[in-house]
Scaffold this motif. Structure first.
Motif, mmCIF file in Angstrom:
data_model
loop_
_atom_site.group_PDB
_atom_site.id
_atom_site.type_symbol
_atom_site.label_atom_id
_atom_site.label_comp_id
_atom_site.label_asym_id
_atom_site.label_seq_id
_atom_site.Cartn_x
_atom_site.Cartn_y
_atom_site.Cartn_z
ATOM 1 N N ASP A 153 -39.933 -32.207 29.416
ATOM 2 C CA ASP A 153 -40.133 -31.580 28.125
ATOM 3 C C ASP A 153 -40.926 -30.329 28.365
ATOM 4 O O ASP A 153 -42.122 -30.364 28.581
ATOM 5 N N ALA A 204 -43.762 -29.810 26.002
ATOM 6 C CA ALA A 204 -44.761 -30.856 25.857
ATOM 7 C C ALA A 204 -45.475 -31.185 27.140
ATOM 8 O O ALA A 204 -46.226 -32.145 27.225
ATOM 9 N N SER A 239 -39.531 -36.883 15.566
ATOM 10 C CA SER A 239 -40.373 -37.288 16.699
ATOM 11 C C SER A 239 -40.219 -36.376 17.913
ATOM 12 O O SER A 239 -41.003 -36.453 18.851
ATOM 13 N N GLU A 275 -40.305 -32.994 20.263
ATOM 14 C CA GLU A 275 -41.342 -31.984 20.472
ATOM 15 C C GLU A 275 -40.722 -30.674 20.952
ATOM 16 O O GLU A 275 -39.602 -30.643 21.436
ATOM 17 N N ASP A 335 -34.706 -29.870 20.108
ATOM 18 C CA ASP A 335 -36.058 -30.198 20.558
ATOM 19 C C ASP A 335 -35.969 -31.077 21.801
ATOM 20 O O ASP A 335 -34.913 -31.164 22.443
ATOM 21 N N SER A 336 -37.079 -31.724 22.139
ATOM 22 C CA SER A 336 -37.118 -32.518 23.372
ATOM 23 C C SER A 336 -36.212 -33.736 23.330
ATOM 24 O O SER A 336 -36.027 -34.412 24.343
#
Length: 241
Positions: free
Chosen positions: A33, A36, A184, A186, A223-224
């Motif tokens: 990620d 993140a 949820s 990231e 996103d991730s």
């Protein structure tokens, strides 16, 4: 939602981006990620079992030729008489000898990327064989939005029983989960350019020229949670996962 990713090196030369993976285990999985600060890079061995997605060709010689039918994604594929791709070997551009299948890639297919309304936050990749030879779509597409330095791992539970094979004019599909519906994920951002890379006959090997299908003018949010399916023979299997 914890996702698996593979590292991806930046492109060199023309429009093709090289696949690159760093070793961490033996199961071909990992997480990354970029936004993140959590990363575990995967590895894949050409001697892995079929359960990890490895493709082998029985009867392969040191010179790369085969005398019998091989296996792909753990199942038999058409008999081949030409050289078998090795990890790190040169690009396969869709040419071959005899009547053996070639690899599908950006040189012999047309690729489109279309966001869909259902399932939520999904995109459909469609690859159509525009060549005169049957072509193979091993494993899953390696995706890169803009200049991102990671790529999603394929969802293991979508691995088909047999390698996806396209006759001239036929299409294959892959589903892309762009972002988590519950928020949820990231590191969310919007991508405006997509590069689709193709794997070769062994995991994480270079399958030939990449494709750069057009995205909507407003871009695509991801996103991730970004995840991709293995190549599928039909549209429904690519989206219903």
């Amino acid at each position: 939602m914890r996702m698996r990713h593979i590292r991806l090196l930046a492109a060199t030369g023309t429009a093709v981006t090289a696949l690159a993976l760093s070793a961490c285990g033996g199961n071909g999985t990992g997480t990354k990620d970029e936004g993140a600060s959590r990363s575990v890079s995967p590895t894949a061995s050409s001697s892995s079992s079929a359960s990890t997605g490895t493709q082998t060709s029985s009867g392969a010689t040191a010179g790369g030729g085969t005398t019998g039918g091989g296996t792909a994604n753990g199942t038999p594929v058409a008999r081949t008489h030409g050289p078998v791709a090795k990890p790190g070997a040169g690009k396969t551009t869709g040419t071959g000898t005899g009547s053996s299948p070639v690899l599908c890639n950006g040189a012999n297919t047309r690729v489109t990327a279309q966001p869909v309304t259902r399932p939520l936050n999904h995109m459909l990749l469609t690859v159509t064989n525009t060549g005169s030879r049957t072509c193979l779509l091993p494993y899953y597409p390696v995706l890169r939005f803009d200049e991102m330095q990671w790529a999603p791992q394929g969802a293991k539970d979508t691995q088909p029983q047999a390698v996806t094979t396209l006759q001239p004019g036929e299409s294959g599909y892959a589903g892309v989960l762009l972002s988590a519906a519950d928020g949820s994920g990231e590191g969310g951002t919007t991508g405006h350019k997509l590069t689709v890379m193709f794997q070769g006959r062994t995991p994480n090997s270079d399958g030939g020229p990449a494709a750069t299908p057009a995205l909507p003018a407003k871009g695509v949010y991801y996103d991730s949670s970004l995840t991709v399916t293995y190549w599928q023979q039909n549209r429904e299997d690519a989206l219903n996962w």
